[in-house]
Design a protein around this motif. Structure first.
Motif, PDB file in Angstrom:
ATOM      1  N   LYS A  35       0.834  -1.211   0.000  1.00 39.95           N
ATOM      2  CA  LYS A  35       0.000   0.000   0.000  1.00 39.95           C
ATOM      3  C   LYS A  35       0.865   1.257   0.000  1.00 39.95           C
ATOM      4  CE  LYS A  35      -3.593   2.383   2.600  1.00 39.95           C
ATOM      5  NZ  LYS A  35      -4.436   2.370   3.791  1.00 39.95           N
ATOM      6  N   CYS A  36       1.911   1.270   0.844  1.00 37.78           N
ATOM      7  CA  CYS A  36       2.800   2.427   0.908  1.00 37.78           C
ATOM      8  C   CYS A  36       3.491   2.651  -0.442  1.00 37.78           C
ATOM      9  CB  CYS A  36       3.836   2.244   2.001  1.00 37.78           C
ATOM     10  SG  CYS A  36       3.138   2.289   3.659  1.00 37.78           S
ATOM     11  N   THR A  39       1.110   3.996  -3.096  1.00 33.71           N
ATOM     12  CA  THR A  39       0.857   5.430  -2.934  1.00 33.71           C
ATOM     13  C   THR A  39       2.017   6.241  -3.491  1.00 33.71           C
ATOM     14  OG1 THR A  39      -0.446   4.992  -0.959  1.00 33.71           O
ATOM     15  CG2 THR A  39       0.305   7.244  -1.271  1.00 33.71           C
ATOM     16  N   GLU A  42       1.737   6.157  -7.222  1.00 35.16           N
ATOM     17  CA  GLU A  42       0.656   7.028  -7.697  1.00 35.16           C
ATOM     18  C   GLU A  42       1.047   8.504  -7.650  1.00 35.16           C
ATOM     19  OE1 GLU A  42      -2.572   5.867  -5.170  1.00 35.16           O
ATOM     20  OE2 GLU A  42      -3.014   4.062  -6.347  1.00 35.16           O
ATOM     21  N   LEU A  67       1.174   8.872   3.460  1.00 31.37           N
ATOM     22  CA  LEU A  67       1.455   7.688   2.656  1.00 31.37           C
ATOM     23  C   LEU A  67       0.407   6.592   2.839  1.00 31.37           C
ATOM     24  CD1 LEU A  67       3.650   7.143   0.644  1.00 31.37           C
ATOM     25  CD2 LEU A  67       4.936   5.975   2.400  1.00 31.37           C
ATOM     26  N   CYS A  68       0.137   6.215   4.096  1.00 35.90           N
ATOM     27  CA  CYS A  68      -0.786   5.102   4.325  1.00 35.90           C
ATOM     28  C   CYS A  68      -2.174   5.551   4.763  1.00 35.90           C
ATOM     29  CB  CYS A  68      -0.219   4.129   5.362  1.00 35.90           C
ATOM     30  SG  CYS A  68      -0.213   4.774   7.052  1.00 35.90           S
TER      31      CYS A  68
END
Length: 193
Positions: A35-36, A39, A42, A67-68
């Motif tokens: 996930k980090c 991001t 992205e 970030l998260c």
């Protein structure tokens, strides 16, 4: 050995890892790290090579990690990268992921926590009123004096530590007793050394 971050125990149980190295390898594929990194991707930011500029104490856990998305961050790690124009403010684990050193990020945060506790203890010390608008504190073999003065009709606070005077903090006059107390701690703790 420093205590590993909390998610490592979950990883050990989930993936059946027997050693710290196996746990770290399993974490490399964890959804949290993914996930980090997603991001960062992205944002068009590099995935590695980040550096922590500073860690600041927000004094309450109401900051949101950029970030998260964790909404309960008190100690904010400000991260920079030479190939990315903006800085990112994150929590501890995300900072560790960005710089590929989670234990290093935890140690930085631990030092900020200790400093915050020392500051809290210092601010609780009782100052003795030596005279009107003059207070004295003897602490760790040092003598701190805070008194008031005025300039062009405006009152401000001065700080004196072992006879050395301070009228300014961050290019501004100290406008309250509390500001002077904070500055006294910062000088004593080496921040303005």
């Amino acid at each position: 050995m420093p205590k590993p971050f909390p998610h490592i125990f979950t990883t050990i149980l989930r993936y059946g890892c027997a050693t710290l190295d196996e746990s770290m390898a399993a974490l490399e594929n964890s959804p949290y790290i993914a996930k980090c990194r997603r991001t960062l991707w992205e944002l068009g930011a590099p995935l590695t090579g980040w550096r922590c500029v500073r860690v600041s104490d927000h004094e309450s856990d109401d900051f949101t990690c950029e970030l998260c998305g964790c909404t309960r961050v008190r100690y904010v790690h400000v991260m920079e990268h030479p190939e990315f124009s903006q800085m990112l403010s994150t929590g501890c684990i995300c900072a560790g992921i960005m710089e590929e050193d989670i234990l290093g990020a935890k140690e930085r945060e631990r030092e900020v926590r200790r400093r915050s506790q020392r500051k809290s203890n210092f601010l609780k010390k009782e100052w003795v009123e030596a005279s009107e608008k003059r207070w004295v504190l003897r602490y760790k073999h040092r003598k701190f004096v805070i008194d008031t003065d005025s300039f062009r009709g405006r009152e401000y606070y001065r700080l004196e530590i072992d006879g050395e005077g301070y009228h300014w903090k961050d290019n501004a006059r100290m406008t309250s007793f509390l500001v002077a107390q904070h500055f006294a701690f910062d000088i004593m703790d080496g921040e303005y050394a």
